[in-house]
Motif scaffolding. Structure first.
Motif, PDB file in Angstrom:
ATOM      1  N   LEU A  38      39.831  26.829  24.475  1.00  0.00           N
ATOM      2  CA  LEU A  38      38.549  26.494  23.836  1.00  0.00           C
ATOM      3  C   LEU A  38      37.967  25.310  24.598  1.00  0.00           C
ATOM      4  CD1 LEU A  38      39.127  26.424  19.946  1.00  0.00           C
ATOM      5  CD2 LEU A  38      37.449  27.850  21.144  1.00  0.00           C
ATOM      6  N   THR A  39      36.667  25.124  24.480  1.00  0.00           N
ATOM      7  CA  THR A  39      36.075  23.916  25.051  1.00  0.00           C
ATOM      8  C   THR A  39      36.243  22.769  24.049  1.00  0.00           C
ATOM      9  OG1 THR A  39      33.865  24.225  24.103  1.00  0.00           O
ATOM     10  CG2 THR A  39      34.297  25.280  26.233  1.00  0.00           C
ATOM     11  N   ALA A  40      36.279  21.551  24.597  1.00  0.00           N
ATOM     12  CA  ALA A  40      36.150  20.340  23.778  1.00  0.00           C
ATOM     13  C   ALA A  40      35.562  19.275  24.682  1.00  0.00           C
ATOM     14  CB  ALA A  40      37.497  19.887  23.219  1.00  0.00           C
ATOM     15  N   ILE A  57      42.463  23.297  27.179  1.00  0.00           N
ATOM     16  CA  ILE A  57      41.177  22.743  26.735  1.00  0.00           C
ATOM     17  C   ILE A  57      40.268  22.658  27.953  1.00  0.00           C
ATOM     18  CG2 ILE A  57      39.963  20.782  25.714  1.00  0.00           C
ATOM     19  CD1 ILE A  57      42.477  20.071  24.176  1.00  0.00           C
ATOM     20  N   LEU A  58      39.133  23.323  27.847  1.00  0.00           N
ATOM     21  CA  LEU A  58      38.162  23.296  28.941  1.00  0.00           C
ATOM     22  C   LEU A  58      37.068  22.299  28.589  1.00  0.00           C
ATOM     23  CD1 LEU A  58      36.718  24.333  31.494  1.00  0.00           C
ATOM     24  CD2 LEU A  58      35.778  26.182  30.101  1.00  0.00           C
ATOM     25  N   VAL A  59      36.966  21.253  29.404  1.00  0.00           N
ATOM     26  CA  VAL A  59      35.825  20.349  29.254  1.00  0.00           C
ATOM     27  C   VAL A  59      34.722  20.972  30.097  1.00  0.00           C
ATOM     28  CG1 VAL A  59      35.038  17.967  29.302  1.00  0.00           C
ATOM     29  CG2 VAL A  59      37.484  18.456  29.129  1.00  0.00           C
ATOM     30  N   GLY A  60      33.978  21.875  29.455  1.00  0.00           N
ATOM     31  CA  GLY A  60      33.009  22.690  30.186  1.00  0.00           C
ATOM     32  C   GLY A  60      31.679  21.969  30.340  1.00  0.00           C
ATOM     33  N   ASP A  61      30.942  22.380  31.379  1.00  0.00           N
ATOM     34  CA  ASP A  61      29.598  21.802  31.512  1.00  0.00           C
ATOM     35  C   ASP A  61      28.637  22.425  30.497  1.00  0.00           C
ATOM     36  OD1 ASP A  61      29.289  24.265  32.710  1.00  0.00           O
ATOM     37  OD2 ASP A  61      28.505  23.504  34.613  1.00  0.00           O
ATOM     38  N   SER A  62      29.156  23.320  29.648  1.00  0.00           N
ATOM     39  CA  SER A  62      28.412  23.781  28.478  1.00  0.00           C
ATOM     40  C   SER A  62      28.035  22.588  27.589  1.00  0.00           C
ATOM     41  CB  SER A  62      29.230  24.799  27.666  1.00  0.00           C
ATOM     42  OG  SER A  62      30.517  24.296  27.378  1.00  0.00           O
ATOM     43  N   ILE A 128      40.760  21.405  38.014  1.00  0.00           N
ATOM     44  CA  ILE A 128      39.283  21.377  38.061  1.00  0.00           C
ATOM     45  C   ILE A 128      38.778  22.818  38.152  1.00  0.00           C
ATOM     46  CG2 ILE A 128      39.253  19.070  39.083  1.00  0.00           C
ATOM     47  CD1 ILE A 128      38.093  21.903  41.252  1.00  0.00           C
ATOM     48  N   LYS A 129      37.553  23.032  37.667  1.00  0.00           N
ATOM     49  CA  LYS A 129      36.973  24.390  37.713  1.00  0.00           C
ATOM     50  C   LYS A 129      35.665  24.365  38.474  1.00  0.00           C
ATOM     51  CE  LYS A 129      35.067  26.624  33.921  1.00  0.00           C
ATOM     52  NZ  LYS A 129      33.673  26.869  34.347  1.00  0.00           N
ATOM     53  N   LEU A 130      35.504  25.345  39.334  1.00  0.00           N
ATOM     54  CA  LEU A 130      34.205  25.513  39.991  1.00  0.00           C
ATOM     55  C   LEU A 130      33.792  26.978  39.953  1.00  0.00           C
ATOM     56  CD1 LEU A 130      35.599  26.387  42.780  1.00  0.00           C
ATOM     57  CD2 LEU A 130      35.224  24.052  43.490  1.00  0.00           C
ATOM     58  N   ALA A 153      39.015  29.042  39.176  1.00  0.00           N
ATOM     59  CA  ALA A 153      37.761  29.634  39.648  1.00  0.00           C
ATOM     60  C   ALA A 153      37.037  30.280  38.471  1.00  0.00           C
ATOM     61  CB  ALA A 153      38.065  30.654  40.735  1.00  0.00           C
ATOM     62  N   HIS A 154      35.767  30.597  38.655  1.00  0.00           N
ATOM     63  CA  HIS A 154      34.939  31.130  37.552  1.00  0.00           C
ATOM     64  C   HIS A 154      33.981  32.151  38.162  1.00  0.00           C
ATOM     65  CE1 HIS A 154      32.146  29.902  33.901  1.00  0.00           C
ATOM     66  NE2 HIS A 154      32.072  31.195  34.152  1.00  0.00           N
ATOM     67  N   LEU A 155      34.113  33.416  37.750  1.00  0.00           N
ATOM     68  CA  LEU A 155      33.299  34.507  38.310  1.00  0.00           C
ATOM     69  C   LEU A 155      32.629  35.301  37.193  1.00  0.00           C
ATOM     70  CD1 LEU A 155      35.884  35.891  40.930  1.00  0.00           C
ATOM     71  CD2 LEU A 155      33.928  34.399  41.414  1.00  0.00           C
ATOM     72  N   LEU A 196      41.809  31.977  36.818  1.00  0.00           N
ATOM     73  CA  LEU A 196      40.456  32.531  36.993  1.00  0.00           C
ATOM     74  C   LEU A 196      39.815  32.725  35.624  1.00  0.00           C
ATOM     75  CD1 LEU A 196      38.149  33.907  38.607  1.00  0.00           C
ATOM     76  CD2 LEU A 196      39.456  36.037  38.442  1.00  0.00           C
ATOM     77  N   VAL A 197      38.587  32.241  35.474  1.00  0.00           N
ATOM     78  CA  VAL A 197      37.780  32.547  34.278  1.00  0.00           C
ATOM     79  C   VAL A 197      36.800  33.657  34.664  1.00  0.00           C
ATOM     80  CG1 VAL A 197      35.943  31.683  32.760  1.00  0.00           C
ATOM     81  CG2 VAL A 197      37.967  30.280  33.171  1.00  0.00           C
ATOM     82  N   LEU A 198      36.762  34.702  33.839  1.00  0.00           N
ATOM     83  CA  LEU A 198      35.784  35.786  34.032  1.00  0.00           C
ATOM     84  C   LEU A 198      34.827  35.762  32.848  1.00  0.00           C
ATOM     85  CD1 LEU A 198      37.982  38.852  35.130  1.00  0.00           C
ATOM     86  CD2 LEU A 198      36.402  37.511  36.568  1.00  0.00           C
ATOM     87  N   GLU A 199      33.544  35.637  33.132  1.00  0.00           N
ATOM     88  CA  GLU A 199      32.567  35.515  32.036  1.00  0.00           C
ATOM     89  C   GLU A 199      31.599  36.690  32.037  1.00  0.00           C
ATOM     90  OE1 GLU A 199      30.696  31.683  31.716  1.00  0.00           O
ATOM     91  OE2 GLU A 199      29.274  32.369  30.197  1.00  0.00           O
ATOM     92  N   CYS A 200      31.447  37.302  30.879  1.00  0.00           N
ATOM     93  CA  CYS A 200      30.405  38.322  30.637  1.00  0.00           C
ATOM     94  C   CYS A 200      30.420  39.440  31.664  1.00  0.00           C
ATOM     95  CB  CYS A 200      29.039  37.654  30.658  1.00  0.00           C
ATOM     96  SG  CYS A 200      28.470  37.223  29.053  1.00  0.00           S
ATOM     97  N   GLN A 229      41.822  34.050  26.388  1.00  0.00           N
ATOM     98  CA  GLN A 229      40.418  33.983  25.976  1.00  0.00           C
ATOM     99  C   GLN A 229      39.977  32.530  25.903  1.00  0.00           C
ATOM    100  OE1 GLN A 229      38.536  36.781  25.394  1.00  0.00           O
ATOM    101  NE2 GLN A 229      40.330  38.060  25.841  1.00  0.00           N
ATOM    102  N   VAL A 230      38.708  32.298  26.261  1.00  0.00           N
ATOM    103  CA  VAL A 230      38.103  30.986  26.067  1.00  0.00           C
ATOM    104  C   VAL A 230      36.760  31.177  25.374  1.00  0.00           C
ATOM    105  CG1 VAL A 230      37.063  30.972  28.412  1.00  0.00           C
ATOM    106  CG2 VAL A 230      37.398  28.811  27.192  1.00  0.00           C
ATOM    107  N   LEU A 231      36.422  30.260  24.468  1.00  0.00           N
ATOM    108  CA  LEU A 231      35.099  30.265  23.839  1.00  0.00           C
ATOM    109  C   LEU A 231      34.598  28.830  23.764  1.00  0.00           C
ATOM    110  CD1 LEU A 231      35.442  32.790  20.838  1.00  0.00           C
ATOM    111  CD2 LEU A 231      34.195  33.166  22.975  1.00  0.00           C
ATOM    112  N   VAL A 232      33.300  28.703  23.520  1.00  0.00           N
ATOM    113  CA  VAL A 232      32.708  27.383  23.304  1.00  0.00           C
ATOM    114  C   VAL A 232      32.993  26.986  21.849  1.00  0.00           C
ATOM    115  CG1 VAL A 232      30.508  26.132  23.170  1.00  0.00           C
ATOM    116  CG2 VAL A 232      30.962  27.690  25.099  1.00  0.00           C
ATOM    117  N   LEU A 233      33.639  25.828  21.678  1.00  0.00           N
ATOM    118  CA  LEU A 233      34.066  25.382  20.346  1.00  0.00           C
ATOM    119  C   LEU A 233      32.918  25.405  19.336  1.00  0.00           C
ATOM    120  CD1 LEU A 233      36.164  23.984  18.472  1.00  0.00           C
ATOM    121  CD2 LEU A 233      35.411  21.807  19.454  1.00  0.00           C
TER     122      LEU A 233
HETATM  123  O1  KIV Z   1      31.113  25.357  30.529  1.00  0.00           O
HETATM  124  C1  KIV Z   1      31.826  26.087  29.846  1.00  0.00           C
HETATM  125  O2  KIV Z   1      32.058  25.871  28.655  1.00  0.00           O
HETATM  126  C2  KIV Z   1      32.412  27.271  30.498  1.00  0.00           C
HETATM  127  C3  KIV Z   1      32.966  28.339  29.618  1.00  0.00           C
HETATM  128  C4  KIV Z   1      31.895  28.981  28.839  1.00  0.00           C
HETATM  129  C5  KIV Z   1      33.792  29.316  30.388  1.00  0.00           C
HETATM  130  O3  KIV Z   1      32.406  27.345  31.681  1.00  0.00           O
END
Ligand code: KIV
Length: 281
Positions: A38-40, A57-62, A128-130, A153-155, A196-200, A229-233
């Motif tokens: 999940l993001t936080a 825990i993904l500190v996403g740029d979301s 780190i994720k790019l 990675a993120h594709l 690897l993160v695969l989105e949509c 699975q990952v989702l935006v918190l």
């Molecule tokens: O920024 C983010 O939260 C993400 C996820 C949606 C995968 O990259």
């Protein structure tokens, strides 16, 4: 080496836990145990996720959208990412922390390495994720991993390329686009990415890539057959002001934020989430 803050946190909680490593995620893939992410963006939520058993825990740029109220992730800066990653690092002890490299923070290999180091050293990220998997990104991945920094990675739908992709659309639906995503997935793995993160993307394509790759594949809107699975918190808590098809409001079925996160963990682990209505064909 743990930062002083984190050592203090561990002691105050009176427990010693084993941090989730990339090797552990590899084991989970092999064992068929779903990885929950999940993001936080802050210490309090990071603690809730950690205690609920979230492995990554993904500190996403979301955060640009859900914290800053922007309509894209494009204005997020390195300073933003370091600031929020540091808060998350203070609040978690077991979960692996992935820090997102924001838009324009990896325009060339040297800048990419400098900023990757900052996210690890100043932010406390473990990985780190790019985004994207073209040859220039692969060169950056090779350079970063050579310096012992693990890369995710993120594709698929890569929000930093929103304009080129023509908006928030499912990617890889036509055979040429599907072939390109699979090609890039193999390329980022060969370049040294460890996750690897695969989105949509269509579930069948994600299943095919997940079976082909040795590294763990974490999906968001990519079907139930990904390794995790990952989702935006804020989406699962119903407070982001949007309810994307790929997500679900788990707070509706719970009496607290903690229970909602635990419900999500259980649903991912059992394969109940994502259900058919959260997937794309
Ligand atoms: O920024 C983010 O939260 C993400 C996820 C949606 C995968 O990259």
């Amino acid at each position: 080496m743990l930062s002083k803050n984190r050592q203090t946190l561990f002691q105050s909680k009176g427990s010693r836990v084993t941090k989730i490593s990339t090797a552990r995620l590899d084991e989970m893939k092999v064992a068929g145990e779903k990885i929950v992410s999940l993001t936080a963006y802050d210490a309090s939520f990071a603690t809730v996720l950690d205690e609920a058993g979230v492995e990554v825990i993904l500190v996403g740029d979301s955060l640009g959208m859900v914290l800053h109220g922007e309509d894209s992730t494009l204005k997020v800066t390195m300073e933003d990412m370091i600031y929020h990653t540091r808060q998350v690092a203070k609040g978690s002890e077991r979960a692996m922390i992935i820090g997102d490299m924001p838009h324009k923070s990896y325009l060339d290999p040297e800048q990419a390495l400098t900023n990757a180091r900052r996210l690890i050293e100043e932010g406390g990220a473990d990985v780190i994720k790019l985004e994207r998997g073209d040859s220039s990104i692969c060169e950056m991945i090779r350079n970063i991993v050579t310096h012992n920094i693990p890369v995710c990675a993120h594709l698929g739908l890569t929000p930093q390329s929103l304009e080129e992709l023509g908006g928030y659309k499912v990617q890889g639906r036509d055979p040429a686009a599907a072939k390109q995503i699979k090609h890039d997935a193999i390329a980022v793995q060969e370049s040294g990415a460890t996750i690897l993160v695969l989105e949509c993307i269509p579930s069948a394509l994600a299943a095919n890539i997940t079976a082909e790759l040795q590294i763990p594949v974490i999906g968001i809107g990519a079907g139930v057959d990904c390794d995790g699975q990952v989702l935006v918190l804020y989406d699962i808590l119903g407070i982001s002001g949007r309810q994307p098809k790929l997500s679900k409001n788990f707070l509706e079925e719970s009496s607290s934020i903690q229970d909602a996160v635990k419900l999500y963990v259980t649903a991912v682990k059992s394969g109940d989430f994502p259900a058919a209505e959260h997937q794309f064909s």
